[in-house]
Scaffold this motif. Structure first.
Motif, mmCIF file in Angstrom:
data_model
loop_
_atom_site.group_PDB
_atom_site.id
_atom_site.type_symbol
_atom_site.label_atom_id
_atom_site.label_comp_id
_atom_site.label_asym_id
_atom_site.label_seq_id
_atom_site.Cartn_x
_atom_site.Cartn_y
_atom_site.Cartn_z
ATOM 1 N N THR A 1 -17.053 1.662 2.419
ATOM 2 C CA THR A 1 -15.648 1.995 2.702
ATOM 3 C C THR A 1 -15.495 3.518 2.600
ATOM 4 O OG1 THR A 1 -14.901 2.009 0.410
ATOM 5 C CG2 THR A 1 -14.903 -0.133 1.512
ATOM 6 N N TYR B 1 -13.237 7.032 -13.970
ATOM 7 C CA TYR B 1 -13.287 5.811 -13.151
ATOM 8 C C TYR B 1 -13.957 4.687 -13.932
ATOM 9 C CZ TYR B 1 -14.353 2.896 -9.012
ATOM 10 O OH TYR B 1 -14.442 1.869 -8.095
ATOM 11 N N ASP C 1 0.856 -1.193 0.000
ATOM 12 C CA ASP C 1 0.000 0.000 0.000
ATOM 13 C C ASP C 1 0.887 1.235 0.000
ATOM 14 O OD1 ASP C 1 -3.245 0.245 0.997
ATOM 15 O OD2 ASP C 1 -2.036 2.088 1.051
HETATM 16 N N1 LIG Z 1 -16.109 0.952 -2.207
HETATM 17 C C1 LIG Z 1 -16.836 0.662 -3.272
HETATM 18 O O1 LIG Z 1 -18.056 0.894 -3.319
HETATM 19 C C2 LIG Z 1 -16.208 0.004 -4.467
HETATM 20 C C3 LIG Z 1 -17.066 -0.502 -5.454
HETATM 21 C C4 LIG Z 1 -16.503 -1.106 -6.580
HETATM 22 C C5 LIG Z 1 -15.134 -1.215 -6.691
HETATM 23 N N2 LIG Z 1 -14.334 -0.717 -5.711
HETATM 24 C C6 LIG Z 1 -12.896 -0.870 -5.896
HETATM 25 O O2 LIG Z 1 -12.349 -1.560 -4.811
HETATM 26 C C7 LIG Z 1 -10.990 -1.181 -4.615
HETATM 27 C C8 LIG Z 1 -10.775 -0.771 -3.180
HETATM 28 O O3 LIG Z 1 -11.643 0.325 -2.898
HETATM 29 P P1 LIG Z 1 -12.022 0.743 -1.398
HETATM 30 O O4 LIG Z 1 -13.445 1.123 -1.425
HETATM 31 O O5 LIG Z 1 -11.541 -0.272 -0.439
HETATM 32 O O6 LIG Z 1 -11.130 2.075 -1.275
HETATM 33 P P2 LIG Z 1 -10.465 2.749 0.030
HETATM 34 O O7 LIG Z 1 -10.260 4.161 -0.337
HETATM 35 O O8 LIG Z 1 -11.285 2.417 1.245
HETATM 36 O O9 LIG Z 1 -9.054 2.006 0.183
HETATM 37 C C9 LIG Z 1 -8.117 2.092 -0.868
HETATM 38 C C10 LIG Z 1 -6.758 1.581 -0.397
HETATM 39 O O10 LIG Z 1 -5.890 1.649 -1.553
HETATM 40 C C11 LIG Z 1 -4.722 2.367 -1.209
HETATM 41 N N3 LIG Z 1 -4.247 3.076 -2.408
HETATM 42 C C12 LIG Z 1 -4.847 4.081 -3.083
HETATM 43 N N4 LIG Z 1 -4.082 4.479 -4.108
HETATM 44 C C13 LIG Z 1 -2.965 3.710 -4.100
HETATM 45 C C14 LIG Z 1 -1.812 3.637 -4.910
HETATM 46 N N5 LIG Z 1 -1.612 4.489 -5.922
HETATM 47 N N6 LIG Z 1 -0.875 2.694 -4.631
HETATM 48 C C15 LIG Z 1 -1.039 1.842 -3.587
HETATM 49 N N7 LIG Z 1 -2.115 1.880 -2.753
HETATM 50 C C16 LIG Z 1 -3.073 2.798 -3.021
HETATM 51 C C17 LIG Z 1 -5.137 3.319 -0.098
HETATM 52 O O11 LIG Z 1 -4.017 3.735 0.678
HETATM 53 C C18 LIG Z 1 -6.117 2.438 0.676
HETATM 54 O O12 LIG Z 1 -5.445 1.609 1.610
HETATM 55 C C19 LIG Z 1 -10.735 -0.062 -5.634
HETATM 56 O O13 LIG Z 1 -10.137 -0.596 -6.785
HETATM 57 C C20 LIG Z 1 -12.130 0.428 -5.940
HETATM 58 O O14 LIG Z 1 -12.207 1.049 -7.209
HETATM 59 C C21 LIG Z 1 -14.825 -0.120 -4.610
#
Ligand SMILES: NC(=O)c1ccc[n+]([C@@H]2O[C@H](COP(=O)([O-])OP(=O)(O)OC[C@H]3O[C@@H](n4cnc5c(N)ncnc54)[C@H](O)[C@@H]3O)[C@@H](O)[C@H]2O)c1
Length: 249
Positions: A189, A155, A40
């Motif tokens: 999240t 996105y 991360d």
């Molecule tokens: N939360 C949702 O509703 C949702 C829905 C569909 C898809 N997603 C996808 O799930 C994945 C995780 O999302 P989340 O909701 O847990 O987000 P979040 O913001 O809660 O957590 C993201 C994590 O990724 C890390 N991160 C961000 N950019 C980074 C980088 N450049 N290099 C390394 N680490 C990095 C952050 O430090 C954090 O720990 C993402 O790919 C997101 O697009 C989320």
């Protein structure tokens, strides 16, 4: 316990594993017996989580292709090739297409699409050389449908790219490494905090979800664990949607 679900002793890398869905994935894979590497950009949070999971923390920004290659080479040298790679790191930015500034557009594509490619390639080359492993990319329902009312064309375009990148790598690496994606729907999240605080967005989201609620991150992580495990040994190139029915209507 069904033996194909057992992950005992498997080395599993989770990008963006320090928070949200990635954190739940790291926890579930560790529960399944895997040795988890939390990669991360937030090293402090990754280190704190790794300590509770008896795992390893790695500082990595997925937009840095060279750093990804170096991290993967270092891991392969010290621990061998990973058996599991989850490309989860991602960000969201909401801006109308007519107004989004190009730096923001590029940043979203850089993290969400190029980032997946960088780490898939960096860690994947060691997995392909070892001739075994499972890659799971975290896509989104936004890779299939243009969600609303929030504007986020960058996105959505990046996630659609992740779906075809997943299928492309699955074909290139077939017989050695399986490559699949999980496409979550709205999940509770940090990433959805803004939308959950705006009733005009949140009410629209909930009306669009037949199950009437957001996912808990663990519900997404369990789908990932399935694809990561030998229970999915004949599954490659697929995008598994976990969205409470959002894309069914
Ligand atoms: N939360 C949702 O509703 C949702 C829905 C569909 C898809 N997603 C996808 O799930 C994945 C995780 O999302 P989340 O909701 O847990 O987000 P979040 O913001 O809660 O957590 C993201 C994590 O990724 C890390 N991160 C961000 N950019 C980074 C980088 N450049 N290099 C390394 N680490 C990095 C952050 O430090 C954090 O720990 C993402 O790919 C997101 O697009 C989320």
């Amino acid at each position: 316990m069904i033996r194909e679900f057992d992950l005992t002793g498997r080395l599993a890398v989770v990008t963006g594993g320090a928070a949200g869905i990635g954190r739940a994935i790291a926890e579930v894979l560790a529960e399944g017996g895997a040795r988890v590497v939390i990669a991360d950009r937030n090293l402090a949070a990754a280190t704190a989580l790794a300590a509770t999971l008896n795992g390893v923390a790695l500082a990595l920004d997925v937009t840095d292709a060279e750093a990804a290659e170096a991290a993967a080479a270092g891991l392969a040298r010290d621990h061998g090739a990973p058996a599991i790679l989850v490309n989860n790191a991602g960000i969201v930015q909401n801006a109308p297409a007519l107004e989004v500034n190009l730096a923001d557009w590029r940043r979203v594509i850089e993290v969400n699409l190029h980032g997946v490619f960088h780490t898939a390639r960096a860690f994947g080359r060691h997995m392909v050389a070892a001739g075994a492993g499972s890659v799971v990319n975290i896509s989104s329902i936004c890779g299939e449908v243009a969600v609303h009312p929030q504007p986020q064309a960058a996105y959505n375009a990046a996630k659609a790219g992740v779906n075809l990148l997943t299928r492309s790598l699955a074909v290139e690496w077939a017989g050695k490494v399986r490559v699949n994606a999980v496409a979550p729907g709205y999940t509770a999240t940090e990433l959805t905090l803004l939308g959950r605080s705006k009733p005009e967005w949140f009410d629209t989201w909930l009306r669009g979800i037949p199950m009437g609620r957001l996912a808990d991150p663990r519900e997404i992580a369990l789908a990932v664990a399935f694809l990561a495990s030998d229970a999915a040994s004949y599954i490659t190139g697929t995008v598994l949607t976990a969205d409470g029915g959002y894309t069914a209507i």
